[in-house]
Design a protein around this motif. Structure first.
Motif, short mmCIF file in Angstrom:
data_model
loop_
_atom_site.label_atom_id
_atom_site.label_comp_id
_atom_site.label_asym_id
_atom_site.label_seq_id
_atom_site.Cartn_x
_atom_site.Cartn_y
_atom_site.Cartn_z
N LEU A 85 45.35 14.99 29.31
CA LEU A 85 46.24 16.13 29.50
C LEU A 85 45.69 17.40 28.87
O LEU A 85 45.80 18.50 29.44
CB LEU A 85 47.62 15.81 28.90
N THR A 86 45.08 17.28 27.71
CA THR A 86 44.56 18.46 27.02
C THR A 86 43.33 19.01 27.73
O THR A 86 43.19 20.24 27.89
CB THR A 86 44.22 18.11 25.56
N LYS A 87 42.45 18.14 28.17
CA LYS A 87 41.24 18.59 28.87
C LYS A 87 41.59 19.38 30.12
O LYS A 87 40.89 20.34 30.48
CB LYS A 87 40.38 17.38 29.22
N ASP A 393 56.26 14.34 25.83
CA ASP A 393 57.39 13.68 25.18
C ASP A 393 56.91 12.63 24.17
O ASP A 393 55.71 12.53 23.88
CB ASP A 393 58.33 13.08 26.23
N ASP A 394 57.84 11.85 23.65
CA ASP A 394 57.49 10.87 22.61
C ASP A 394 56.55 9.78 23.11
O ASP A 394 55.89 9.11 22.32
CB ASP A 394 58.76 10.23 22.04
N ASN A 395 56.50 9.61 24.43
CA ASN A 395 55.57 8.63 25.02
C ASN A 395 54.27 9.29 25.45
O ASN A 395 53.44 8.67 26.11
CB ASN A 395 56.23 7.94 26.23
N LEU A 396 54.10 10.58 25.08
CA LEU A 396 52.93 11.39 25.44
C LEU A 396 52.86 11.67 26.94
O LEU A 396 51.79 12.00 27.47
CB LEU A 396 51.62 10.74 24.95
N ASP A 397 53.98 11.57 27.63
CA ASP A 397 54.04 11.92 29.05
C ASP A 397 54.36 13.40 29.20
O ASP A 397 55.11 13.96 28.39
CB ASP A 397 55.10 11.09 29.78
N PRO A 398 53.84 14.06 30.24
CA PRO A 398 54.03 15.51 30.39
C PRO A 398 55.48 15.89 30.65
O PRO A 398 56.17 15.25 31.45
CB PRO A 398 53.16 15.86 31.60
N TRP A 403 53.45 20.85 33.13
CA TRP A 403 53.06 21.02 34.53
C TRP A 403 52.98 22.50 34.89
O TRP A 403 52.09 22.93 35.64
CB TRP A 403 54.05 20.30 35.44
N LEU A 404 53.89 23.29 34.35
CA LEU A 404 53.85 24.73 34.57
C LEU A 404 52.56 25.32 34.00
O LEU A 404 51.89 26.15 34.64
CB LEU A 404 55.08 25.37 33.92
N SER A 405 52.18 24.88 32.80
CA SER A 405 50.95 25.36 32.16
C SER A 405 49.73 24.95 32.98
O SER A 405 48.77 25.73 33.13
CB SER A 405 50.84 24.79 30.74
N LEU A 406 49.74 23.74 33.50
CA LEU A 406 48.60 23.26 34.28
C LEU A 406 48.43 24.07 35.56
O LEU A 406 47.31 24.44 35.92
CB LEU A 406 48.79 21.77 34.60
N LEU A 407 49.52 24.34 36.24
CA LEU A 407 49.44 25.17 37.44
C LEU A 407 48.93 26.57 37.10
O LEU A 407 48.11 27.14 37.82
CB LEU A 407 50.81 25.27 38.11
N TYR A 489 68.68 20.94 32.71
CA TYR A 489 68.49 20.07 31.54
C TYR A 489 67.49 18.95 31.80
O TYR A 489 67.23 18.13 30.92
CB TYR A 489 69.83 19.45 31.14
N SER A 490 66.93 18.91 32.99
CA SER A 490 66.05 17.80 33.38
C SER A 490 64.72 17.85 32.63
O SER A 490 64.21 18.92 32.30
CB SER A 490 65.80 17.85 34.89
N ARG A 491 64.15 16.69 32.40
CA ARG A 491 62.83 16.59 31.80
C ARG A 491 61.79 16.18 32.84
O ARG A 491 60.67 15.78 32.49
CB ARG A 491 62.85 15.60 30.64
N SER A 492 62.16 16.30 34.12
CA SER A 492 61.23 16.06 35.23
C SER A 492 61.22 17.30 36.13
O SER A 492 62.17 18.07 36.16
CB SER A 492 61.65 14.84 36.05
N VAL A 493 60.12 17.45 36.86
CA VAL A 493 59.97 18.64 37.70
C VAL A 493 59.36 18.24 39.03
O VAL A 493 58.54 17.33 39.11
CB VAL A 493 59.11 19.70 36.98
N LYS A 494 59.78 18.93 40.08
CA LYS A 494 59.24 18.71 41.42
C LYS A 494 58.34 19.87 41.81
O LYS A 494 58.67 21.03 41.57
CB LYS A 494 60.36 18.58 42.45
N LEU A 495 57.19 19.55 42.40
CA LEU A 495 56.32 20.55 43.00
C LEU A 495 56.41 20.42 44.51
O LEU A 495 56.05 19.37 45.07
CB LEU A 495 54.87 20.36 42.54
N ASN A 496 56.93 21.45 45.16
CA ASN A 496 57.11 21.42 46.62
C ASN A 496 57.84 20.16 47.07
O ASN A 496 57.51 19.56 48.09
CB ASN A 496 55.76 21.55 47.33
#
Length: 549
Positions: A85-87, A393-398, A403-407, A489-496
């Protein structure tokens, strides 16, 4: 709209605007295409020159020094997932610092080795954290964060000893992820005359030099809070002298004489913080490569969903940034100014908001506004560390802001253009737009990326600038995985229309845009964030990067 206003807008844009509408795309994201009840926003832009060029590492990240309060947690940086994720966010700086950096003391446990005797570090492929250990550390870290938050609330901080292991793990993480490491040194180690005691930092620099670790440096975190944290008062003039001493130490080193030094990492300007900044610039401006300050919009303990969507709160960054820029320009003309630490809410973030979809509005607006105002780097608090404003998050999932930063990294280049959004009522407040040349690693020279967001519960229609009307437009629209206010309040995001998640620990999903068919308007759904890339714009400003307005 009156005829006079229409003619004025046409004159600003250089001609008529033809616009596009995504309509229903193959993945059927469900964008509103009816225009019923939607706000019409007209965008005007100057495509002939750029107003600012940010550092290529403009969007950077931090690791909070709280991770090092128990040295074993530093092994989390060996997780394949967090490295992947960092790379993906490079090029970027990686700052290791925060409140607890001023309580950390380097305590070597093995003799410093000469460079010729240093054993080769394991390759990045060889540094793998066993799954059982990663799971245990993640669980224990969740508990540790509660302890740290309690310490923060009570303002009771304990001295933390760290060894070569912390430094080794940080360097491994930074080098294997491709980031540029900045290490925050302890400024609360003082002598009897209240000057900085540099002996511990010297020991750390000597060790890092013996290992040939590529590191830049900071000294102290938010000196304006030293009294509250430790009962020690350090004025700006003395702090500048402390930085000058550190620069002298670095100059004496064959390895670090050209390394970066950044500071003073003061809180956003008000009251005595301005005095600290001015005093520091008088005595220490020549020692630093960039002047750093911190910014948060609201108090995480008493903020609300409405605050995260409030245009006036978003606009508050302008006044603060201009104040710092003005004072730095007066004291040290040409000195770069960075947001050395920033997020949505101070006090560790706002639980349930700073790590949710709604935080993206503050984050994207800050990126757009900071670049427009002339800040060169923005360091996001936090990639991993204590608090609620994480990118993972606590499980190291994005989380959504990752995702906004990556885009942003993939689509947005460093060149900033002037743009304005106007509705029938004047300057648009809830539909906010920013314009950059596109990232040339992803698109050809001359392409443009329009960043946009809709803070309203109603959809919006955007008319695009005239000079990009006839070419291809790719849309990247981010929405919560649930509609309406609940989705904020969601911790998930949709792209298109598709929920974003990692394929596996080494693989990110394809972030593909939707090519828009010709139509009348760009559609911006309610509560959405979007990047529109005009691939065939051939913008003059993006062809000639030497021309700065």
């Amino acid at each position: 709209m009156s005829l006079l206003l229409l003619l004025f807008l046409l004159r600003l844009s250089g001609g008529l605007r033809f616009t596009r509408d995504p309509g229903r795309v193959p993945s059927d994201p469900g964008w509103n295409t009816t225009g019923s009840g939607s706000q019409l926003v007209t965008v005007t832009a100057d495509l002939t020159s750029i107003i600012h060029r940010v550092d290529p590492r403009f969007l950077s990240v931090t690791i909070d020094s709280s991770l090092g309060t128990e040295e074993s947690f530093m092994y989390l940086l060996s997780s394949q997932k967090i490295r992947t994720l960092t790379k993906a966010l490079t090029p970027s700086f990686l700052r290791f610092g925060g409140t607890r950096q001023d309580f950390m003391v380097f305590t070597p446990q093995r003799k410093h080795l000469e460079t010729s005797g240093v054993a080769a570090a394991p390759s990045c492929d060889e540094v793998a954290l066993p799954s059982w250990l990663e799971d245990r550390l993640k669980k224990e870290w969740t508990t540790q964060q509660l302890i740290l938050m309690r310490e923060d609330a009570q303002r009771k901080y304990r001295k933390v000893k760290f060894t070569e292991l912390t430094v080794d793990l940080l360097n491994s993480f930074s080098s294997c992820s491709g980031t540029d490491l900045i290490f925050g040194l302890n400024a609360l180690l003082r002598t009897d005359d209240n000057s900085w005691n540099s002996s511990n930092a010297r020991s750390l620099l000597q060790y890092c030099e013996s290992r040939r670790y590529a590191v830049s440096w900071e000294l102290g975190n938010e000196p304006n809070s030293f009294v509250k944290k430790a009962g020690i008062r350090v004025d700006g003039h003395q702090l500048g002298k402390d930085f000058t001493r550190l620069r002298e130490m670095m100059s004496e080193s064959k390895f670090y004489h050209g390394a970066g030094l950044y500071g003073p990492d003061v809180g956003q300007p008000r009251d005595h913080r301005i005095d600290i900044l001015e005093g520091f610039l008088q005595s220490g401006a020549d020692a630093i490569d960039a002047c750093t300050w911190h910014h948060y919009y609201v108090n995480g303990r008493d903020t609300s969903l409405e605050d995260f969507l409030d245009p006036e709160i978003l606009d508050s960054l302008t006044l603060k940034a201009k104040e710092v820029l003005r004072r730095v320009k007066t004291a040290s003309p040409g000195k770069a100014v960075w947001l050395g630490e920033t997020s949505s809410a101070y006090g560790g973030g706002a639980v349930g908001l700073s790590d949710a979809f709604v935080a993206g509005f503050m984050w994207l607006d800050k990126l757009g506004l900071a670049a427009t105002l002339g800040l060169d780097v923005v360091m996001r608090q936090v990639l991993i560390g204590s608090g609620s404003y994480h990118l993972v998050d606590d499980n190291l999932d994005p989380l959504p802001d990752y995702w906004l930063s990556l885009l942003y990294k993939r689509l947005v280049g460093p060149e900033v253009l002037k743009i304005e959004a106007v509705s029938a009522l004047g300057r648009s407040k809830r539909v906010r737009v920013y314009l950059h040349c596109s990232n040339t690693k992803s698109y050809s020279s001359g392409a443009l990326t329009l960043m946009s967001m809709n803070l309203s519960k109603k959809p919006a229609q955007i008319s695009a600038p005239a000079l990009v009307s006839s070419g291809t437009v790719e849309a990247f629209v981010l929405q919560a995985d649930r509609p309406g206010e609940e989705g904020l309040y969601s911790r998930s995001v949709k792209l298109n229309g598709d929920v974003l998640e990692m394929v596996d620990d080494k693989t990110l999903p394809d972030l593909k845009g939707v090519r828009l068919p010709p139509a009348d308007h760009l559609q911006l759904p309610a509560y959405s964030l979007a990047f529109f890339v005009f691939t065939d714009a051939r913008a003059a400003a993006c062809h000639d990067h030497r021309h700065l307005r």
